[in-house]
Write a protein that holds these residues in place. Structure first.
Motif, short mmCIF file in Angstrom:
data_model
loop_
_atom_site.label_atom_id
_atom_site.label_comp_id
_atom_site.label_asym_id
_atom_site.label_seq_id
_atom_site.Cartn_x
_atom_site.Cartn_y
_atom_site.Cartn_z
N ALA A 91 29.95 8.32 -18.10
CA ALA A 91 30.89 7.30 -17.66
C ALA A 91 30.37 5.90 -17.95
O ALA A 91 31.08 5.05 -18.50
N PHE A 92 29.12 5.64 -17.60
CA PHE A 92 28.54 4.30 -17.79
C PHE A 92 28.47 3.92 -19.27
O PHE A 92 28.64 2.76 -19.63
N HIS A 93 28.19 4.91 -20.13
CA HIS A 93 28.03 4.62 -21.55
C HIS A 93 29.33 4.75 -22.35
O HIS A 93 29.31 4.65 -23.58
N SER A 94 30.42 4.97 -21.65
CA SER A 94 31.71 5.05 -22.34
C SER A 94 32.27 3.67 -22.66
O SER A 94 33.07 3.50 -23.58
N TYR A 95 31.85 2.67 -21.84
CA TYR A 95 32.33 1.29 -22.01
C TYR A 95 33.85 1.22 -21.98
O TYR A 95 34.46 0.43 -22.70
N GLN A 96 34.44 2.04 -21.13
CA GLN A 96 35.89 2.08 -20.94
C GLN A 96 36.26 1.34 -19.65
O GLN A 96 35.39 1.01 -18.83
N PRO A 97 37.56 1.10 -19.44
CA PRO A 97 37.98 0.49 -18.17
C PRO A 97 37.61 1.38 -16.98
O PRO A 97 37.35 2.57 -17.14
N ARG A 98 37.61 0.79 -15.80
CA ARG A 98 37.17 1.49 -14.59
C ARG A 98 37.91 2.80 -14.37
O ARG A 98 37.31 3.83 -14.04
#
Length: 256
Positions: A91-98
């Motif tokens: 999740a942290f390394h996806s760099y996607q919205p929350r």
């Protein structure tokens, strides 16, 4: 069985692979389950100390000491917290919205980043573990399994949640907040005093490392997810244990 004993059994049933008596969980027992979460760590610490004694008694090599020692938390918990660590790394390394990060946390599939981060973590962890073969450092590292879960429990009932669903929310929403907080803070203080008693310098270094990890965990989850989840709690326990072992190893090397 008393309410306290049932709460103890619920904590071990949820957070360990140790066989426990089966019964229907009632809300009155679930209120206090988090009070006993650190004792899963105490069990890991006890097994760790036995393994250290066994290695010394029968001249087990340092590589086996470190590899099997690193496997003990995984064996006791069934990798419960590592699973959360891997999901959180994805999740942290996806760099996607929350919202997308929260969806990734729920996805049962693993991504490349989680594997890379886990391999990197285990290499550092095992390398550091191989250095904590002195009695004071291994004792402090053993107490660290207890401390990491104390801090995780405090975070669970203190930090804002990222969502109103899931296992963490089920337990925290039912928790008797005042009692759980008091029990966890008292156990945290006891662990800190014991670490400082065992070795002042190593104990202080480990406590500073755990404190920084706790602060970073709050800031990171608030920024990335808006709060914590069950997966991020596993992430915290895993990272905190790694920081504790690393700090103990550095102190052992420096103090020789």
């Amino acid at each position: 069985m008393t309410t306290a004993l049932k709460a103890f059994i619920i904590a071990f049933s949820m957070y360990s692979q140790i066989p426990m008596p089966q019964f229907t969980w009632q809300e009155k027992e679930m209120k206090y389950a988090f009070c006993f979460f650190p004792w899963v760590g105490a069990t890991i610490g006890g097994i760790t100390m036995f393994w250290w004694w066994f290695c010394g008694k029968f001249s087990v090599g340092n590589m086996a000491f470190a590899m099997i020692g690193a496997a003990i938390p995984l064996a006791v918990t069934g990798g419960f917290h590592v699973d959360g660590f891997m999901d959180t790394m994805d999740a942290f390394h996806s760099y996607q919205p929350r919202e997308r990060k929260l969806e990734i946390l729920k996805d049962s599939h693993i991504g490349a980043f989680s594997v890379i981060c886990l391999v990197l973590y285990e290499l550092i962890y095992i390398g550091a573990y191989s250095e904590i073969n002195a009695v004071r450092q291994i004792e402090i590292a053993a107490v660290g399994f207890f401390l990491s879960r104390c801090l995780s429990g405090i975070a669970a009932v203190t930090f804002p949640g990222a969502k109103k669903e899931g296992l963490l929310y089920m337990f925290t929403s039912r928790a008797h907040e005042r009692t759980v907080k008091a029990a966890l803070f008292l156990q945290t203080l006891s662990a800190a005093v014991l670490m400082l008693y065992i070795d002042g310098i190593t104990g202080a270094a480990v406590l500073v490392g755990a404190g920084i990890t706790f602060w970073y965990y709050y800031k990171k989850c608030k920024k990335e997810l808006g709060g914590i989840t069950g997966d991020t709690e596993g992430y915290f326990v895993t990272v905190c244990e790694g920081v504790i072992v690393l700090a103990a190893a550095v102190c052992k090397i420096v103090l020789i």
